[in-house]
Design an enzyme around this catalytic site. Sequence first.
Site, mmCIF file in Angstrom:
data_model
loop_
_atom_site.group_PDB
_atom_site.id
_atom_site.type_symbol
_atom_site.label_atom_id
_atom_site.label_comp_id
_atom_site.label_asym_id
_atom_site.label_seq_id
_atom_site.Cartn_x
_atom_site.Cartn_y
_atom_site.Cartn_z
ATOM 1 N N GLY A 68 -6.914 -2.378 7.908
ATOM 2 C CA GLY A 68 -6.319 -2.147 9.212
ATOM 3 C C GLY A 68 -5.692 -3.341 9.898
ATOM 4 O O GLY A 68 -5.253 -3.234 11.044
ATOM 5 N N TRP A 70 -2.779 -4.898 9.228
ATOM 6 C CA TRP A 70 -1.368 -4.600 9.498
ATOM 7 C C TRP A 70 -1.247 -3.513 10.562
ATOM 8 O O TRP A 70 -0.338 -3.548 11.390
ATOM 9 C CB TRP A 70 -0.669 -4.158 8.209
ATOM 10 C CG TRP A 70 -0.110 -5.286 7.403
ATOM 11 C CD1 TRP A 70 -0.628 -6.541 7.282
ATOM 12 C CD2 TRP A 70 1.078 -5.270 6.608
ATOM 13 N NE1 TRP A 70 0.151 -7.302 6.456
ATOM 14 C CE2 TRP A 70 1.204 -6.551 6.022
ATOM 15 C CE3 TRP A 70 2.021 -4.296 6.317
ATOM 16 C CZ2 TRP A 70 2.260 -6.885 5.176
ATOM 17 C CZ3 TRP A 70 3.074 -4.625 5.463
ATOM 18 C CH2 TRP A 70 3.194 -5.902 4.904
ATOM 19 N N ASP A 88 -4.406 6.035 3.953
ATOM 20 C CA ASP A 88 -5.097 5.344 2.866
ATOM 21 C C ASP A 88 -6.015 6.329 2.153
ATOM 22 O O ASP A 88 -6.483 7.306 2.749
ATOM 23 C CB ASP A 88 -5.919 4.168 3.402
ATOM 24 C CG ASP A 88 -6.192 3.124 2.328
ATOM 25 O OD1 ASP A 88 -5.621 2.016 2.420
ATOM 26 O OD2 ASP A 88 -6.955 3.404 1.388
ATOM 27 N N ASP A 104 -3.756 10.903 -0.206
ATOM 28 C CA ASP A 104 -2.630 10.409 -0.998
ATOM 29 C C ASP A 104 -1.334 10.674 -0.237
ATOM 30 O O ASP A 104 -1.020 11.823 0.076
ATOM 31 C CB ASP A 104 -2.613 11.128 -2.345
ATOM 32 C CG ASP A 104 -1.537 10.619 -3.293
ATOM 33 O OD1 ASP A 104 -0.595 9.938 -2.825
ATOM 34 O OD2 ASP A 104 -1.622 10.918 -4.491
ATOM 35 N N ASP A 129 1.490 -2.726 2.223
ATOM 36 C CA ASP A 129 0.842 -3.949 1.752
ATOM 37 C C ASP A 129 -0.147 -3.604 0.644
ATOM 38 O O ASP A 129 -1.148 -4.282 0.446
ATOM 39 C CB ASP A 129 0.126 -4.646 2.918
ATOM 40 C CG ASP A 129 -0.340 -6.045 2.563
ATOM 41 O OD1 ASP A 129 0.322 -6.704 1.743
ATOM 42 O OD2 ASP A 129 -1.377 -6.487 3.109
ATOM 43 N N LYS A 169 4.963 -4.963 -0.434
ATOM 44 C CA LYS A 169 4.450 -6.032 -1.290
ATOM 45 C C LYS A 169 4.917 -5.803 -2.727
ATOM 46 O O LYS A 169 4.826 -4.695 -3.251
ATOM 47 C CB LYS A 169 2.920 -6.069 -1.254
ATOM 48 C CG LYS A 169 2.304 -7.105 -2.199
ATOM 49 C CD LYS A 169 0.792 -7.030 -2.199
ATOM 50 C CE LYS A 169 0.216 -7.545 -0.910
ATOM 51 N NZ LYS A 169 -1.256 -7.708 -0.967
#
Length: 214
Positions: A68, A70, A88, A104, A129, A169
Amino acid sequence: MAKQRPSSKRWLREHHNDPYVQQARREGYRSRAAYKLMELQEVVKEDGKSLLLIPVGANVVELGAAPGGWTQVAVKLAGVEGSVVGIDLLAMDPVPGAEILVGDFLDDAMLAQLQGLLHEGRVDVVLSDMAPNMCGVKSADQLRGEALAEAAFQFVEENLKTGGNFAVKLFNGPGFHDMVKQARAMFTVVKVVKPDSSRSRSPEHYLVGMGFKG
């Protein structure tokens, strides 16, 4: 009791002494990764001015939001006029100002739940990320990281508004340059950076795409 490996001891020592870890604790962020997003917020420049990754009032979706860090930053940047939804596979503690969904992000049921929260269809900003659970085999870890990034690109293509922004990322690997090439076809401006707050030995980089072409 099993002994810790030297590499584990080194990581714990470095983590404890990491200035970004210490700063995150002082400032109430859940992870040092929060400072990476702060750097990405103004990393793209045009005519000497910063183009904001997350404008005030933006509707933001974060993929792989746990723990959490970000999410906390995104809430501050989007402001009360914006909205932040974190998704998540793992349950996480609530983040004030954000909606948290567990599941998902490519699942149809999850997408339907997300649309119910957005009310406007597509989103202004997508953040990712995500990192794989590392197995220690470099080639396998690279492939796992690429699979997560590819999933984020797929989500962007289906859910980001024209003109929207994206931060993801990436790990150095066989597919790295292909993903950058893909992003350049999708966005008006693309920049790949390694934030100062990213550990020097980490293979991670971040791609920021501005102005989704739709």
